[in-house]
Scaffold this motif. Sequence first.
Motif, PDB file in Angstrom:
ATOM      1  N   UNK A 162      31.371  30.552  32.722  1.00  0.00           N
ATOM      2  CA  UNK A 162      32.202  31.059  33.814  1.00  0.00           C
ATOM      3  C   UNK A 162      32.836  32.396  33.451  1.00  0.00           C
ATOM      4  N   UNK A 163      32.964  33.221  34.467  1.00  0.00           N
ATOM      5  CA  UNK A 163      33.709  34.475  34.372  1.00  0.00           C
ATOM      6  C   UNK A 163      34.949  34.260  35.230  1.00  0.00           C
ATOM      7  N   UNK A 164      36.105  34.122  34.553  1.00  0.00           N
ATOM      8  CA  UNK A 164      37.337  33.706  35.234  1.00  0.00           C
ATOM      9  C   UNK A 164      38.315  34.873  35.327  1.00  0.00           C
ATOM     10  N   UNK A 165      38.809  35.105  36.520  1.00  0.00           N
ATOM     11  CA  UNK A 165      39.874  36.071  36.767  1.00  0.00           C
ATOM     12  C   UNK A 165      41.163  35.276  36.884  1.00  0.00           C
ATOM     13  N   UNK A 166      42.143  35.613  36.060  1.00  0.00           N
ATOM     14  CA  UNK A 166      43.392  34.833  36.023  1.00  0.00           C
ATOM     15  C   UNK A 166      44.591  35.764  36.070  1.00  0.00           C
ATOM     16  N   UNK A 167      45.604  35.341  36.812  1.00  0.00           N
ATOM     17  CA  UNK A 167      46.871  36.041  36.727  1.00  0.00           C
ATOM     18  C   UNK A 167      47.377  35.871  35.293  1.00  0.00           C
ATOM     19  N   UNK A 168      47.950  36.900  34.718  1.00  0.00           N
ATOM     20  CA  UNK A 168      48.399  36.829  33.329  1.00  0.00           C
ATOM     21  C   UNK A 168      49.725  36.099  33.201  1.00  0.00           C
ATOM     22  N   UNK A 169      50.744  36.556  33.920  1.00  0.00           N
ATOM     23  CA  UNK A 169      52.065  35.933  33.826  1.00  0.00           C
ATOM     24  C   UNK A 169      52.526  35.820  32.388  1.00  0.00           C
ATOM     25  N   UNK A 170      52.885  34.612  31.977  1.00  0.00           N
ATOM     26  CA  UNK A 170      53.365  34.399  30.609  1.00  0.00           C
ATOM     27  C   UNK A 170      52.245  34.473  29.586  1.00  0.00           C
ATOM     28  N   UNK A 171      51.008  34.420  30.047  1.00  0.00           N
ATOM     29  CA  UNK A 171      49.861  34.431  29.140  1.00  0.00           C
ATOM     30  C   UNK A 171      49.343  33.044  28.830  1.00  0.00           C
ATOM     31  N   UNK A 172      50.111  32.021  29.196  1.00  0.00           N
ATOM     32  CA  UNK A 172      49.725  30.648  28.879  1.00  0.00           C
ATOM     33  C   UNK A 172      48.444  30.231  29.602  1.00  0.00           C
ATOM     34  N   UNK A 173      48.338  30.568  30.875  1.00  0.00           N
ATOM     35  CA  UNK A 173      47.196  30.138  31.651  1.00  0.00           C
ATOM     36  C   UNK A 173      45.884  30.736  31.139  1.00  0.00           C
ATOM     37  N   UNK A 174      45.789  32.054  30.980  1.00  0.00           N
ATOM     38  CA  UNK A 174      44.517  32.589  30.483  1.00  0.00           C
ATOM     39  C   UNK A 174      44.177  32.088  29.079  1.00  0.00           C
TER      40      UNK A 174
END
Length: 143
Positions: free
Chosen positions: A43-55
Amino acid sequence: MEILALLYMMRSSRPDMAISPVHTWTNESLAAIVAGLDPQPDDRILSVCGSGAQPLALLERVSGSGRVVAVDIFPDQLEYAKLLAGFVRTGRSEKIRHISPRDSGYFDDAGRLAHIQANLGKLSFVEGDIVDQGSAGQFTKVY
């Protein structure tokens, strides 16, 4: 908190300014995000960065040609996430327990941490608005 002291010592692209992230933790469940998005190896995932926890959490299941692109409009968020990625890289998960109160030990699992560490090279950071990133088909999943 020790990490907040590190933020003031860490310098952004302007050496005269310490970074000041807007978000230093997430109120979301990282386990639920990963389970719900169900990342596959390529998968090529685009993620909001925010705190960095999610990516960082999404890296657990990405391998092969997969990648995660973390986007934020705030440069300091990207610098903060890079700081957290450095803690993950060196196995210092105790430094990042605060970023997900719902999953405070998420990065403590040795197997999970090893997968995330192995995939840190598949994580990139982009300054900008998430809606302006890429064309149709460039990403297989968006969070």
